[in-house]
Write a protein that holds these residues in place. Structure first.
Motif, short mmCIF file in Angstrom:
data_model
loop_
_atom_site.label_atom_id
_atom_site.label_comp_id
_atom_site.label_asym_id
_atom_site.label_seq_id
_atom_site.Cartn_x
_atom_site.Cartn_y
_atom_site.Cartn_z
N MET A 1 0.85 -1.18 0.00
CA MET A 1 0.00 0.00 0.00
C MET A 1 0.89 1.24 0.00
N GLN A 2 0.67 2.11 -0.96
CA GLN A 2 1.44 3.34 -1.09
C GLN A 2 0.72 4.47 -0.35
N GLN A 3 1.48 5.45 0.11
CA GLN A 3 0.91 6.61 0.79
C GLN A 3 1.56 7.89 0.27
N ALA A 4 0.78 8.96 0.30
CA ALA A 4 1.29 10.28 -0.01
C ALA A 4 0.51 11.29 0.82
N HIS A 5 1.16 12.40 1.13
CA HIS A 5 0.53 13.50 1.83
C HIS A 5 0.55 14.71 0.91
N ILE A 6 -0.63 15.32 0.72
CA ILE A 6 -0.69 16.53 -0.10
C ILE A 6 -1.26 17.67 0.75
N LYS A 7 -0.86 18.87 0.39
CA LYS A 7 -1.34 20.06 1.08
C LYS A 7 -2.63 20.51 0.42
N THR A 8 -3.66 20.78 1.23
CA THR A 8 -4.93 21.30 0.74
C THR A 8 -5.31 22.50 1.61
N PRO A 9 -6.29 23.29 1.20
CA PRO A 9 -6.74 24.41 2.02
C PRO A 9 -7.30 23.98 3.38
N LEU A 10 -7.63 22.70 3.51
CA LEU A 10 -8.23 22.20 4.75
C LEU A 10 -7.26 21.40 5.60
N GLY A 11 -6.01 21.37 5.20
CA GLY A 11 -5.00 20.64 5.96
C GLY A 11 -4.31 19.60 5.09
N ILE A 12 -3.34 18.94 5.70
CA ILE A 12 -2.61 17.89 4.99
C ILE A 12 -3.54 16.69 4.83
N ASN A 20 -4.72 -1.48 -7.35
CA ASN A 20 -6.14 -1.84 -7.35
C ASN A 20 -7.05 -0.64 -7.14
N GLY A 21 -6.48 0.51 -6.81
CA GLY A 21 -7.28 1.71 -6.62
C GLY A 21 -6.96 2.42 -5.31
N ILE A 22 -7.61 3.55 -5.13
CA ILE A 22 -7.42 4.36 -3.93
C ILE A 22 -8.34 3.83 -2.83
N SER A 23 -7.76 3.52 -1.68
CA SER A 23 -8.54 2.95 -0.59
C SER A 23 -8.85 3.96 0.51
N LYS A 24 -8.06 5.03 0.56
CA LYS A 24 -8.29 6.00 1.64
C LYS A 24 -7.82 7.38 1.20
N ILE A 25 -8.66 8.37 1.48
CA ILE A 25 -8.28 9.78 1.38
C ILE A 25 -8.83 10.42 2.65
N GLY A 55 -10.92 24.64 -7.93
CA GLY A 55 -12.18 24.95 -8.59
C GLY A 55 -12.24 24.52 -10.04
N LYS A 56 -11.34 23.64 -10.45
CA LYS A 56 -11.27 23.19 -11.84
C LYS A 56 -11.92 21.81 -12.04
N ARG A 57 -12.42 21.20 -10.98
CA ARG A 57 -12.97 19.84 -11.09
C ARG A 57 -14.14 19.71 -10.14
N ASN A 58 -15.23 19.06 -10.61
CA ASN A 58 -16.37 18.81 -9.73
C ASN A 58 -16.75 17.34 -9.66
N SER A 59 -15.92 16.47 -10.25
CA SER A 59 -16.11 15.03 -10.10
C SER A 59 -14.74 14.37 -10.23
N PHE A 60 -14.68 13.12 -9.82
CA PHE A 60 -13.43 12.37 -9.82
C PHE A 60 -13.60 11.11 -10.65
N ASN A 61 -12.52 10.68 -11.31
CA ASN A 61 -12.65 9.48 -12.14
C ASN A 61 -11.48 8.52 -12.00
N PHE A 62 -10.81 8.55 -10.86
CA PHE A 62 -9.78 7.55 -10.62
C PHE A 62 -10.42 6.33 -9.94
N LYS A 63 -9.72 5.22 -9.99
CA LYS A 63 -10.24 3.95 -9.47
C LYS A 63 -10.28 3.96 -7.95
N LEU A 64 -11.42 3.57 -7.40
CA LEU A 64 -11.62 3.51 -5.95
C LEU A 64 -11.60 2.06 -5.48
N ASN A 65 -11.07 1.84 -4.29
CA ASN A 65 -11.01 0.51 -3.71
C ASN A 65 -11.11 0.58 -2.18
#
Length: 157
Positions: A1-12, A20-25, A55-65
């Motif tokens: 399982m891979q992990q990454a931390h990204i900075k967002t306006p609401l926190g890391i 197999n897809g994204i299991s947790k955000i 504000g450039k995206r209002n839906s997501f299309n990556f694989k979820l798991n």
């Protein structure tokens, strides 16, 4: 399982997944540093999350798991049907799922959603329009709803 931390306006935000897809955000409440490198398996999710906050995206299309019970997954799939900029009450969601008496179970499954923002549990509100519980904190829920439905500037003329 891979992990990454990204900075967002609401926190890391933690993104976790594999081929197999994204299991947790999940937004973190503790201090963490953004990742200097994003694993290939998580890059598309990270890019789409950044586009959402810009504000450039209002839906997501990556694989979820996500991991969860069959009932939880049924609720999470129903959440995916709530349009961007709209809200639904827990009662309406229970009716949509076919059992108005399951409102507490639906609320519990909503609260266990492991895919913050992507599976839009923040779009579920109280029957009276109130902002009810949110695992990321009510201030984040308010921010997300305002981000998706900003107030319209009124014309003076």
């Amino acid at each position: 399982m891979q992990q990454a931390h990204i900075k967002t306006p609401l926190g890391i935000t933690l993104i976790e997944g594999d081929a197999n897809g994204i299991s947790k955000i999940w937004v973190l409440n503790e201090d963490a540093q953004p990742s200097t490198e994003i694993p290939d398996e998580l890059q598309e999710a990270a890019n789409q999350m950044q586009e959402y906050f810009e504000g450039k995206r209002n839906s997501f299309n990556f694989k979820l798991n996500p991991s969860g019970t069959d009932f939880q997954k049924k609720v999470w799939n129903a959440l995916l049907e709530i349009p961007y900029g709209r809200t639904i009450s827990y009662h309406e969601l229970s009716v949509k799922l076919g059992d108005v008496k399951a409102i507490r179970a639906v609320a519990s499954a909503n609260g266990k959603n492991p895919l913050w923002i992507v599976v839009p549990c923040h779009r579920v509100i109280g029957a009276d329009g109130s902002l009810t519980g949110y695992a990321g904190g009510l201030w984040r829920k308010k921010w997300l709803l305002e981000h998706e439905n900003p107030p319209v500037q009124q014309s003076l003329f």
